[in-house]
Motif scaffolding. Sequence first.
Motif, PDB file in Angstrom:
ATOM      1  N   ILE A  19      -4.504   0.008  15.702  1.00 30.35           N
ATOM      2  CA  ILE A  19      -3.199   0.627  15.497  1.00 30.35           C
ATOM      3  C   ILE A  19      -3.296   1.668  14.390  1.00 30.35           C
ATOM      4  CG2 ILE A  19      -2.492  -1.339  14.039  1.00 30.35           C
ATOM      5  CD1 ILE A  19       0.050   0.521  16.101  1.00 30.35           C
ATOM      6  N   GLY A  20      -2.958   2.902  14.713  1.00 32.19           N
ATOM      7  CA  GLY A  20      -2.954   3.949  13.701  1.00 32.19           C
ATOM      8  C   GLY A  20      -3.593   5.231  14.187  1.00 32.19           C
ATOM      9  N   ILE A  21      -3.615   6.213  13.286  1.00 32.04           N
ATOM     10  CA  ILE A  21      -4.126   7.536  13.640  1.00 32.04           C
ATOM     11  C   ILE A  21      -5.303   7.981  12.762  1.00 32.04           C
ATOM     12  CG2 ILE A  21      -1.974   8.336  14.664  1.00 32.04           C
ATOM     13  CD1 ILE A  21      -1.358   9.747  11.981  1.00 32.04           C
ATOM     14  N   ASP A  23      -9.106   7.711  11.144  1.00 34.21           N
ATOM     15  CA  ASP A  23     -10.390   7.266  11.697  1.00 34.21           C
ATOM     16  C   ASP A  23     -10.646   5.785  11.438  1.00 34.21           C
ATOM     17  OD1 ASP A  23     -11.016   9.718  12.787  1.00 34.21           O
ATOM     18  OD2 ASP A  23     -12.276  10.358  11.097  1.00 34.21           O
ATOM     19  N   GLU A  24     -10.353   5.348  10.216  1.00 33.60           N
ATOM     20  CA  GLU A  24     -10.561   3.940   9.862  1.00 33.60           C
ATOM     21  C   GLU A  24      -9.721   3.014  10.757  1.00 33.60           C
ATOM     22  OE1 GLU A  24      -9.327   1.118   6.173  1.00 33.60           O
ATOM     23  OE2 GLU A  24     -10.361   2.976   5.648  1.00 33.60           O
ATOM     24  N   GLU A  25      -8.496   3.434  11.063  1.00 36.48           N
ATOM     25  CA  GLU A  25      -7.604   2.634  11.909  1.00 36.48           C
ATOM     26  C   GLU A  25      -8.036   2.669  13.375  1.00 36.48           C
ATOM     27  OE1 GLU A  25      -3.402   3.177   9.519  1.00 36.48           O
ATOM     28  OE2 GLU A  25      -4.094   4.832  10.771  1.00 36.48           O
ATOM     29  N   ILE A  26      -8.539   3.798  13.812  1.00 35.22           N
ATOM     30  CA  ILE A  26      -8.983   3.949  15.202  1.00 35.22           C
ATOM     31  C   ILE A  26     -10.239   3.121  15.459  1.00 35.22           C
ATOM     32  CG2 ILE A  26      -9.938   5.624  16.858  1.00 35.22           C
ATOM     33  CD1 ILE A  26      -8.025   7.713  15.531  1.00 35.22           C
ATOM     34  N   ASN A  27     -11.090   2.996  14.451  1.00 33.51           N
ATOM     35  CA  ASN A  27     -12.379   2.326  14.619  1.00 33.51           C
ATOM     36  C   ASN A  27     -12.389   0.846  14.263  1.00 33.51           C
ATOM     37  OD1 ASN A  27     -13.708   4.708  15.490  1.00 33.51           O
ATOM     38  ND2 ASN A  27     -13.847   5.397  13.372  1.00 33.51           N
ATOM     39  N   ASN A  28     -11.345   0.350  13.618  1.00 35.50           N
ATOM     40  CA  ASN A  28     -11.313  -1.043  13.172  1.00 35.50           C
ATOM     41  C   ASN A  28      -9.993  -1.713  13.547  1.00 35.50           C
ATOM     42  OD1 ASN A  28     -13.854  -1.052  11.541  1.00 35.50           O
ATOM     43  ND2 ASN A  28     -12.750   0.531  10.426  1.00 35.50           N
ATOM     44  N   ASN A  70      -5.741  -6.222  23.788  1.00 36.77           N
ATOM     45  CA  ASN A  70      -6.569  -5.477  24.750  1.00 36.77           C
ATOM     46  C   ASN A  70      -6.213  -4.003  24.861  1.00 36.77           C
ATOM     47  OD1 ASN A  70      -8.065  -7.776  25.447  1.00 36.77           O
ATOM     48  ND2 ASN A  70      -6.491  -8.422  26.880  1.00 36.77           N
ATOM     49  N   ASN A  71      -5.442  -3.480  23.907  1.00 32.87           N
ATOM     50  CA  ASN A  71      -5.047  -2.075  23.954  1.00 32.87           C
ATOM     51  C   ASN A  71      -5.163  -1.430  22.589  1.00 32.87           C
ATOM     52  OD1 ASN A  71      -3.911  -1.466  26.782  1.00 32.87           O
ATOM     53  ND2 ASN A  71      -3.026  -3.454  26.276  1.00 32.87           N
ATOM     54  N   ARG A  72      -5.027  -0.111  22.593  1.00 28.75           N
ATOM     55  CA  ARG A  72      -5.027   0.684  21.368  1.00 28.75           C
ATOM     56  C   ARG A  72      -3.695   1.412  21.265  1.00 28.75           C
ATOM     57  NH1 ARG A  72     -10.037   2.179  19.103  1.00 28.75           N
ATOM     58  NH2 ARG A  72     -11.777   1.124  20.103  1.00 28.75           N
ATOM     59  N   PHE A  73      -3.201   1.543  20.044  1.00 28.93           N
ATOM     60  CA  PHE A  73      -1.914   2.176  19.817  1.00 28.93           C
ATOM     61  C   PHE A  73      -2.026   3.125  18.631  1.00 28.93           C
ATOM     62  CE2 PHE A  73      -1.382  -2.083  21.464  1.00 28.93           C
ATOM     63  CZ  PHE A  73      -0.563  -1.880  22.553  1.00 28.93           C
ATOM     64  N   SER A  74      -1.497   4.318  18.790  1.00 29.61           N
ATOM     65  CA  SER A  74      -1.425   5.244  17.661  1.00 29.61           C
ATOM     66  C   SER A  74      -0.219   4.923  16.790  1.00 29.61           C
ATOM     67  CB  SER A  74      -1.317   6.689  18.161  1.00 29.61           C
ATOM     68  OG  SER A  74      -2.479   7.067  18.847  1.00 29.61           O
ATOM     69  N   TYR A 104      -0.237  -4.309   4.666  1.00 29.73           N
ATOM     70  CA  TYR A 104      -1.029  -3.436   3.794  1.00 29.73           C
ATOM     71  C   TYR A 104      -1.143  -2.002   4.312  1.00 29.73           C
ATOM     72  CZ  TYR A 104      -2.117  -8.167   2.483  1.00 29.73           C
ATOM     73  OH  TYR A 104      -2.001  -9.493   2.148  1.00 29.73           O
ATOM     74  N   ALA A 105      -0.177  -1.564   5.115  1.00 27.52           N
ATOM     75  CA  ALA A 105      -0.198  -0.193   5.631  1.00 27.52           C
ATOM     76  C   ALA A 105       0.077   0.824   4.523  1.00 27.52           C
ATOM     77  CB  ALA A 105       0.824  -0.028   6.751  1.00 27.52           C
ATOM     78  N   LEU A 106       0.792   0.382   3.508  1.00 30.84           N
ATOM     79  CA  LEU A 106       1.084   1.247   2.375  1.00 30.84           C
ATOM     80  C   LEU A 106       0.597   0.600   1.088  1.00 30.84           C
ATOM     81  CD1 LEU A 106       4.764   2.361   3.091  1.00 30.84           C
ATOM     82  CD2 LEU A 106       2.692   3.738   3.294  1.00 30.84           C
ATOM     83  N   ARG A 107       0.058   1.425   0.240  1.00 28.87           N
ATOM     84  CA  ARG A 107      -0.367   0.953  -1.064  1.00 28.87           C
ATOM     85  C   ARG A 107       0.845   0.412  -1.814  1.00 28.87           C
ATOM     86  NH1 ARG A 107      -3.315   4.927  -5.317  1.00 28.87           N
ATOM     87  NH2 ARG A 107      -3.680   3.385  -6.916  1.00 28.87           N
ATOM     88  N   PHE A 108       0.691  -0.717  -2.458  1.00 27.47           N
ATOM     89  CA  PHE A 108       1.713  -1.380  -3.262  1.00 27.47           C
ATOM     90  C   PHE A 108       2.806  -2.060  -2.436  1.00 27.47           C
ATOM     91  CE2 PHE A 108       0.439   2.307  -6.041  1.00 27.47           C
ATOM     92  CZ  PHE A 108      -0.429   1.575  -6.823  1.00 27.47           C
ATOM     93  N   ALA A 109       2.670  -2.088  -1.113  1.00 28.54           N
ATOM     94  CA  ALA A 109       3.666  -2.758  -0.260  1.00 28.54           C
ATOM     95  C   ALA A 109       2.979  -3.868   0.532  1.00 28.54           C
ATOM     96  CB  ALA A 109       4.320  -1.772   0.705  1.00 28.54           C
ATOM     97  N   ASP A 110       3.671  -4.976   0.739  1.00 26.30           N
ATOM     98  CA  ASP A 110       3.114  -6.064   1.536  1.00 26.30           C
ATOM     99  C   ASP A 110       2.879  -5.635   2.970  1.00 26.30           C
ATOM    100  OD1 ASP A 110       3.178  -7.747  -0.651  1.00 26.30           O
ATOM    101  OD2 ASP A 110       5.063  -8.701  -0.065  1.00 26.30           O
ATOM    102  N   SER A 111       3.820  -4.865   3.516  1.00 24.91           N
ATOM    103  CA  SER A 111       3.677  -4.408   4.899  1.00 24.91           C
ATOM    104  C   SER A 111       4.681  -3.310   5.189  1.00 24.91           C
ATOM    105  CB  SER A 111       3.880  -5.564   5.878  1.00 24.91           C
ATOM    106  OG  SER A 111       5.225  -5.977   5.895  1.00 24.91           O
ATOM    107  N   VAL A 112       4.492  -2.700   6.341  1.00 25.80           N
ATOM    108  CA  VAL A 112       5.481  -1.807   6.925  1.00 25.80           C
ATOM    109  C   VAL A 112       5.856  -2.436   8.250  1.00 25.80           C
ATOM    110  CG1 VAL A 112       5.836   0.457   7.995  1.00 25.80           C
ATOM    111  CG2 VAL A 112       4.602   0.272   5.834  1.00 25.80           C
ATOM    112  N   SER A 113       7.150  -2.437   8.580  1.00 24.33           N
ATOM    113  CA  SER A 113       7.544  -3.020   9.857  1.00 24.33           C
ATOM    114  C   SER A 113       8.475  -2.084  10.610  1.00 24.33           C
ATOM    115  CB  SER A 113       8.215  -4.381   9.665  1.00 24.33           C
ATOM    116  OG  SER A 113       9.499  -4.234   9.114  1.00 24.33           O
TER     117      SER A 113
END
Length: 121
Positions: A19-21, A23-28, A70-74, A104-113
């Motif tokens: 999930i993400g756009i 390189d690190e998100e696309i590959n992991n 089983n899928n990838r999402f941007s 951990y999508a954002l620094r200093f935040a538990d999550s983004v939803s």
Amino acid sequence: MNLNNAVIRIKNLRLRTYIGIKDEEINNKQDVVINARIEYSAVQAADTDDMSKALNYRTITKDIIQLVENNRFSLLEKLTAEVLAIASAHPAVKFAEVEIDKPYALRFADSVSLTLSVHKN
């Protein structure tokens, strides 16, 4: 029996997906946490005690797991919309809401939803 809507809640379903756009998100694969609320009329299930008259949350959860793993999402929006489509697919569903956290999508935040919902007649 006169019942209001039943509410099924799937809480903190922890899965991994691409999930993400960046390189690190696309590959992991990354963790996502899914919460769903599904409202449906449970009158027939309560009256008959017949599984075929109930909403099968196990089947819904398996379908969500298969989709996510089983899928990838941007975009979180696309992932949430596809999970919502599964949660609301049964004809008896009157309302469904899905929230997906990306820890951990954002620094200093538990999550983004992101939360999406649908009302059906």
